[in-house]
Write an enzyme that holds these catalytic residues in place. Sequence first.
Site, PDB file in Angstrom:
ATOM      1  N   LYS A   1       0.847  -1.188   0.000  1.00 22.93           N
ATOM      2  CA  LYS A   1       0.000   0.000   0.000  1.00 22.93           C
ATOM      3  C   LYS A   1       0.889   1.246   0.000  1.00 22.93           C
ATOM      4  CE  LYS A   1      -3.687  -2.637   0.767  1.00 22.93           C
ATOM      5  NZ  LYS A   1      -4.797  -2.811  -0.178  1.00 22.93           N
TER       6      LYS A   1
ATOM      7  N   HIS B   1      -6.587 -13.510  -7.478  1.00 21.18           N
ATOM      8  CA  HIS B   1      -7.399 -12.497  -6.802  1.00 21.18           C
ATOM      9  C   HIS B   1      -8.814 -12.565  -7.360  1.00 21.18           C
ATOM     10  CE1 HIS B   1      -8.802  -8.682  -5.185  1.00 21.18           C
ATOM     11  NE2 HIS B   1      -7.740  -8.668  -4.397  1.00 21.18           N
TER      12      HIS B   1
END
Length: 473
Positions: free
Chosen positions: A168, A287
Amino acid sequence: MAAKTYNAGVKEYRQTYWTPEYTPKDTDLLACFKVTPQPGVAREEVAAAVAAESSTGTWTTVWTDLLTDLDYYKGRAYRIEDVPGDDTCFYAFVAYPIDLFEEGSIVNVLTSLVGNVFGFKALRALRLEDVRFPIAYVMTCGGPPHGIQVERDIMNKYGRPLLGCTIKPKLGLSAKNYGRAVYECLRGGLDFTKDDENVNSQPFMRWKQRFDFVQEATEKAQRETGERKGHYLNVTAPTPEEMYKRAEYAKEIGAPIIMHDYLTGGFCANTGLANWCRDNGMLLHIHRAMHAVLDRNPHHGIHFRVLTKCLRLSGGDHLHSGTVVGKLEGDRDATLGWIDIMRDDFIKEDRSRGIMFDQDFGSMPGVMPVASGGIHVWHMPALVTIFGDDSVLQFGGGTLGHPWGNAAGAAANRVALEACVEARNKGVAVEKEGKSILTEAATHSPELKIAMETWKEIKFEFDTVDKLDVAHK
């Protein structure tokens, strides 16, 4: 054999496709739909319509029915059940002959089961709740490129869940700064770091530069820790050709694992990439971006347990599964159900977990569930209890948000994990005694102590939208 005759016109679907006397065959593909009909439409008629429109039927009789054995090829609505606690809808069970589907093609199966039938006007809503793939069909699918045991051997990691982290901020970092974050997390004690689902090849960070800096960081962390490390390099791309180009480069630079967004990328691309990974010795992380568009509405769409089965057949070594305790949607019993679907060879029907059929995967390898989304050290006891050893516990903000930095966040998670695993191995009820386990571990880990203080008030206490049907709880 009686002569076939053609009678033009329209007849009720139930005359042909409602067959309550039918006993499904072992080779049939079975589907359970949650059907919400338009007012005034009989259950048997709309169930038959679903069977027809997802197999051989159309709105009128056609003379070309005489050129085939329609009775053999048609889908059959063979059972109807009430949905506990919801009188607006019902379950319709449909059996399809295996010959309706191309071997090894999840694309073809979904095109039939969740195709035009979902736009049928007689339906207010339709949801595919579960599918039983017959073992004869399972054996035509490639499945996971390697599976859980092979991954453990490749990564040389045993006896505990694996630890990961999504870098992140997910967008905006330069490739060099991105690589720095990867290095700090892996050096601090994580097994994996990860591209987020929407990190592809944007102007701020092109894929090749990211791959190079990340691999340099991974190798440096490996040398310093003596542990095998990896980063999920997302090869999802605008075209299959570009996807394979990126995968080939990842292999060339020595990366052990790549990543694909299987729903946005599509099952055709996913199956091809899984086959490539199997042939080239690469692990494949999956994902599930876009899943909630399909599975979160309890009355319309595709349940995640179906998407889980489809992924296992299409191919992937990891799959995001939700966390139960984090920021993302996930009923505990339902999540335990699809974790079993990912990992077990044979899954029994279990309505308490929403599993409507027995499912036999034969000798097909399992998929490792990935818990990711809003989790931190306080969740570790519950995660170890829910997911067990064969899982990846992935802390993004719960690593990178540590007040002392990324390496300290990784160290806190590693200490918390090992404390919970050690306690479990001694017979301690980890979820129940989690606070005392973590508090004791924090006495010799300042990183864990600070993490516990930072996130002690953070909870995601929202009600689950897609709950299991109440009478099965």
